[in-house]
Scaffold this active site. Structure first.
Site, PDB file in Angstrom:
ATOM      1  N   HIS A 120      -7.262  -4.396  10.400  1.00 25.14           N
ATOM      2  CA  HIS A 120      -7.020  -4.224   8.968  1.00 25.14           C
ATOM      3  C   HIS A 120      -5.730  -4.905   8.517  1.00 25.14           C
ATOM      4  O   HIS A 120      -4.817  -5.124   9.308  1.00 25.14           O
ATOM      5  CB  HIS A 120      -7.074  -2.750   8.533  1.00 25.14           C
ATOM      6  CG  HIS A 120      -5.908  -1.885   8.863  1.00 25.14           C
ATOM      7  ND1 HIS A 120      -6.021  -0.558   9.180  1.00 25.14           N
ATOM      8  CD2 HIS A 120      -4.579  -2.131   8.904  1.00 25.14           C
ATOM      9  CE1 HIS A 120      -4.835  -0.039   9.393  1.00 25.14           C
ATOM     10  NE2 HIS A 120      -3.940  -0.969   9.228  1.00 25.14           N
TER      11      HIS A 120
ATOM     12  N   ASP B 255       0.819  -1.215   0.000  1.00 23.19           N
ATOM     13  CA  ASP B 255       0.000   0.000   0.000  1.00 23.19           C
ATOM     14  C   ASP B 255       0.852   1.265   0.000  1.00 23.19           C
ATOM     15  O   ASP B 255       2.075   1.212   0.179  1.00 23.19           O
ATOM     16  CB  ASP B 255      -0.951  -0.007   1.212  1.00 23.19           C
ATOM     17  CG  ASP B 255      -0.283  -0.370   2.528  1.00 23.19           C
ATOM     18  OD1 ASP B 255       0.958  -0.392   2.584  1.00 23.19           O
ATOM     19  OD2 ASP B 255      -0.995  -0.628   3.504  1.00 23.19           O
TER      20      ASP B 255
END
Ligand code: GLP
Length: 234
Positions: free
Chosen positions: A130, A62
């Site tokens: 997450h 990410d």
């Protein structure tokens, strides 16, 4: 899930490092990499080792939207500081946080992943469960996506910025399906603030409310914990 619990994060990181050495010897060449404080020790061990990644490919999970690789809090900068400047890879991929067209960027990244099937994906765990930046509610079918960060993630990550206003509110993240497409997965979690998420990931129901619980459906997941992160497990 193959769960291993260590006295502290240093011992756990050493064990993960040994696993990387073995996987490389067995022929793994495409490594999915993660950022955050959790893998810092692992990257230090890799950097100080004689491991050679010059024929390997890295694909990071990410990147923050709006931060370029020169920004000290971008994940591109983090990876250069902690690993790539010590151990260059043949190819290193990260989402481009400065891309003008974010939808096009997510499609480009899906192609990168499709063209380089990941042998071993490294993950940290958010305190809200997450993985990557796939926040609670993310579909288990998601490919690379443009995501809005939750308040809890923004406040967790604030420690790296001088104020909460400076923390980016959006990111590009490999999706949960992209992560699950890796042949093998390593997830590390350390400290008491991860204990609840660890319990939900391993012993809770598989639910999109806890993105890491999706890992229960993968055939080969190695979980490396310190005693604090494991403290709520039955
Ligand atoms: C960020 C990253 C995640 C990482 C998580 C945990 O939100 N996007 O990939 O796992 O933070 O960070 P830390 O390891 O610093 O606790």
């Amino acid at each position: 899930m193959n769960i291993k619990i260590f006295k502290n994060s240093d011992e756990a990181s050493q064990a993960v490092f040994e696993l990387y050495k073995n996987k490389k010897e067995e022929g793994a060449t495409v490594f999915g990499l993660a950022t955050g404080s959790t893998p810092e020790k692992l990257y230090q061990l890799m950097s100080d080792s004689d491991l050679d990644f010059s024929e390997s490919t890295s694909i990071n999970l990410d990147e923050y939207v709006g931060l370029g690789s020169e920004h000290p809090q971008s994940y591109a900068y983090f990876m250069n500081q902690h690993l790539f400047r010590h151990k260059p890879f043949k190819e290193s991929h990260l989402p481009n946080g400065l891309a003008k067209d974010l939808d096009q960027e997510t499609r480009r990244y899906d192609e990168v992943i499709a063209n380089n099937p990941i042998d071993l994906q490294l993950l940290g765990l958010g305190s809200n469960g997450h993985i990557g930046f796939n926040e609670p509610g993310s579909s288990f079918d998601s490919q690379t996506q443009h995501v809005q960060l939750t308040e809890s993630t923004i406040s967790d990550n604030q420690r790296f910025f001088s104020s909460e206003e400076e923390v980016p509110k959006e990111a590009i993240s490999m999706g949960i399906a992209s992560i699950l497409s890796a042949k093998e997965i390593v997830i590390m979690a350390f400290g008491l603030n991860k204990a609840k998420a660890v319990k939900e990931m391993i012993q809770g129901p598989m639910t999109e409310a806890i993105p890491a619980s999706a890992l229960q459906q993968h055939r080969k997941v190695h979980v490396f914990l310190d005693e604090k992160a494991a403290s709520l497990l039955d």
